[in-house]
Design an enzyme around this catalytic site. Sequence first.
Site, PDB file in Angstrom:
ATOM      1  CE  LYS A   1     -47.159   9.097  13.272  1.00 49.53           C
ATOM      2  NZ  LYS A   1     -48.124   8.059  12.849  1.00 49.53           N
TER       3      LYS A   1
ATOM      4  CE  LYS B   1     -53.176  18.002   9.242  1.00 54.39           C
ATOM      5  NZ  LYS B   1     -54.134  17.120   9.875  1.00 54.39           N
TER       6      LYS B   1
ATOM      7  CE  LYS C   1     -54.737  10.949   5.718  1.00 51.70           C
ATOM      8  NZ  LYS C   1     -54.920  11.348   7.081  1.00 51.70           N
TER       9      LYS C   1
ATOM     10  CB  THR D   1     -56.817  16.967  17.245  1.00 54.49           C
ATOM     11  OG1 THR D   1     -56.025  15.845  16.866  1.00 54.49           O
ATOM     12  CG2 THR D   1     -57.201  17.761  16.013  1.00 54.49           C
TER      13      THR D   1
ATOM     14  CG  ASN E   1     -60.815  13.387  19.694  1.00 55.14           C
ATOM     15  OD1 ASN E   1     -60.034  14.121  19.107  1.00 55.14           O
ATOM     16  ND2 ASN E   1     -60.463  12.689  20.758  1.00 55.14           N
TER      17      ASN E   1
HETATM   18  P1  NAD Z   1     -66.068  12.750  15.954  1.00 51.32           P
HETATM   19  O1  NAD Z   1     -66.740  11.667  15.188  1.00 51.32           O
HETATM   20  O2  NAD Z   1     -65.543  12.466  17.318  1.00 51.32           O
HETATM   21  O3  NAD Z   1     -67.100  13.992  16.098  1.00 51.32           O
HETATM   22  C1  NAD Z   1     -67.771  14.521  15.015  1.00 51.32           C
HETATM   23  C2  NAD Z   1     -68.741  15.589  15.500  1.00 51.32           C
HETATM   24  O4  NAD Z   1     -69.276  16.257  14.354  1.00 51.32           O
HETATM   25  C3  NAD Z   1     -69.927  15.067  16.288  1.00 51.32           C
HETATM   26  O5  NAD Z   1     -70.191  15.939  17.361  1.00 51.32           O
HETATM   27  C4  NAD Z   1     -71.089  15.131  15.285  1.00 51.32           C
HETATM   28  O6  NAD Z   1     -72.351  15.351  15.896  1.00 51.32           O
HETATM   29  C5  NAD Z   1     -70.696  16.336  14.466  1.00 51.32           C
HETATM   30  N1  NAD Z   1     -71.304  16.324  13.122  1.00 51.32           N
HETATM   31  C6  NAD Z   1     -71.324  15.310  12.229  1.00 51.32           C
HETATM   32  N2  NAD Z   1     -72.012  15.669  11.128  1.00 51.32           N
HETATM   33  C7  NAD Z   1     -72.438  16.942  11.343  1.00 51.32           C
HETATM   34  C8  NAD Z   1     -73.195  17.871  10.584  1.00 51.32           C
HETATM   35  N3  NAD Z   1     -73.675  17.566   9.379  1.00 51.32           N
HETATM   36  N4  NAD Z   1     -73.424  19.086  11.127  1.00 51.32           N
HETATM   37  C9  NAD Z   1     -72.949  19.418  12.339  1.00 51.32           C
HETATM   38  N5  NAD Z   1     -72.237  18.588  13.103  1.00 51.32           N
HETATM   39  C10 NAD Z   1     -71.983  17.365  12.612  1.00 51.32           C
HETATM   40  O7  NAD Z   1     -64.910  13.289  14.973  1.00 51.32           O
HETATM   41  P2  NAD Z   1     -63.571  14.051  15.380  1.00 51.32           P
HETATM   42  O8  NAD Z   1     -62.508  13.063  15.667  1.00 51.32           O
HETATM   43  O9  NAD Z   1     -63.886  15.110  16.375  1.00 51.32           O
HETATM   44  O10 NAD Z   1     -63.174  14.725  13.989  1.00 51.32           O
HETATM   45  C11 NAD Z   1     -63.871  15.869  13.484  1.00 51.32           C
HETATM   46  C12 NAD Z   1     -63.181  16.331  12.219  1.00 51.32           C
HETATM   47  O11 NAD Z   1     -61.809  16.640  12.482  1.00 51.32           O
HETATM   48  C13 NAD Z   1     -63.132  15.316  11.077  1.00 51.32           C
HETATM   49  O12 NAD Z   1     -63.220  16.042   9.865  1.00 51.32           O
HETATM   50  C14 NAD Z   1     -61.753  14.700  11.194  1.00 51.32           C
HETATM   51  O13 NAD Z   1     -61.295  14.171   9.963  1.00 51.32           O
HETATM   52  C15 NAD Z   1     -60.950  15.912  11.602  1.00 51.32           C
HETATM   53  N6  NAD Z   1     -59.698  15.611  12.303  1.00 51.32           N
HETATM   54  C16 NAD Z   1     -59.700  14.845  13.431  1.00 51.32           C
HETATM   55  C17 NAD Z   1     -58.509  14.608  14.091  1.00 51.32           C
HETATM   56  C18 NAD Z   1     -58.475  13.803  15.364  1.00 51.32           C
HETATM   57  O14 NAD Z   1     -57.391  13.683  15.953  1.00 51.32           O
HETATM   58  N7  NAD Z   1     -59.603  13.279  15.849  1.00 51.32           N
HETATM   59  C19 NAD Z   1     -57.300  15.128  13.592  1.00 51.32           C
HETATM   60  C20 NAD Z   1     -57.332  15.934  12.447  1.00 51.32           C
HETATM   61  C21 NAD Z   1     -58.546  16.164  11.821  1.00 51.32           C
END
Ligand code: NAD
Length: 425
Positions: free
Chosen positions: A70, A94, A106, A191, A222
Amino acid sequence: MSEKLDILEAVRNEYKQACESLNLDPAVYEILKDVERIIEVSIPVKMDDGSTKVFKGYRSAHSLALGPSKGGIRFDRNVSADEVKALSMMMSIKVALLNLPLGGGKGGVRVDPKKLSPRELESLSRGYVRAMNEYLGEKIDIPAPDVNTNAKIMGYFIDEYINLNGSRQELGTFTGKPLALGGSLARDQATGFGVALAIKYAYQRKDLDLKDKTFAIQGFGNVGYFAAKYLSDFGAKLIGVNVSDPRDKNGSSAIFLDQGFDVEELKNIRKEKGSVLSIEKEGVKRISNEEFFALNVDILVPAALENAITEDIARTIKAKLIAEGANGPTSPKAAFYLEEKGVLIIPDILANSGGVLVSHYEWIQNQIGYYFSYEQIKKKQEDDMVKALKEVFDMAEKTKVNLRKASFMKAIEKISQALEYRGRF
Ligand code: NAD
């Protein structure tokens, strides 16, 4: 050595160290140091201008000892075989930590999706499923969204999969689907909610609660928004937010409010004006990235991007707890420095695992044909995460290692038991 090779070497090293600390039969590391299956395919796509472009696609299944693999599928320019291998090895940790009957997977396509039209993107998505069809299935390998993929693309994936396989409605082959196509309630927030639960648990371990604790968050997407929402529901106060800012020379900047932000107000500003940085409110100060990380807060939540906390930044951090919402936001050197100083780091593999947990509930619901209520899912997520958190914190205390190593040890302990009962060593 390329950066991608570094990622693979780094995760292998974490497996090796955990296997050694657990005193496992050397065969366990020999089995787990590489993936069970890696598939590389070429996906031809007819472009809108009449030409044909061929894209490289990958899917890695690391360990299938506990169940089908997964993990997400990303569409990104940097996708490579080594990257998906390393990320599938992280997924094995995880899912095992969460006690799920799954292995790590992945996949990805090497492409810049911004350069594709909507029709080309759909064609690429369907082409990926056609090329990988034999190795996908509810009981084989279950993909989900990742970087640059979303519920809409999961819709194309599942439709193509059903068409290819004699119309069998095996909706659980993909998770992160739209609600109307068998998606799960409470998946969006899973998350961020999990990040907040992990922080609450860390305080409870010390007989403390979150009331009036202060926190700062990097990223208000998110993960960041939902983590902030639930932390403030638990009584903590958000005083700093750092987000991307195309107008700043560093590409990002931050805001600070001593008396604490209203998280819903920030969400509305983001919706109406495009960024939380547009807030106009008395007392709010614009601060630099450096000032953001040096804020006098109890908790710091990096929830935006990899390697955000370098060693130099680590030296300025005053928070006593860091919960990694993003993947790999703290460099190894920074983490070492912070932990020497007594900062508690809840690692990504544990803190941000709520998404895959609720994906697992989606897979269950699709297979049994019964859909849980929002309240049932929230309650189950909390119970399952607290169980995993307790196991890792107990392991860390017992073996006097940090939470990251304890997470690897706890997960590998479970995988190695399954390998042993399968007679693999
Ligand atoms: P998203 O695109 O919804 O939000 C990203 C946020 O980060 C935005 O607010 C953006 O302004 C900010 N950002 C981007 N570049 C930046 C910088 N240089 N400095 C400061 N802020 C910055 O993404 P997301 O889904 O919230 O995911 C965020 C992180 O969490 C990613 O690394 C993603 O791989 C990881 N992640 C997400 C999930 C999920 O379920 N969405 C699960 C596990 C891990």
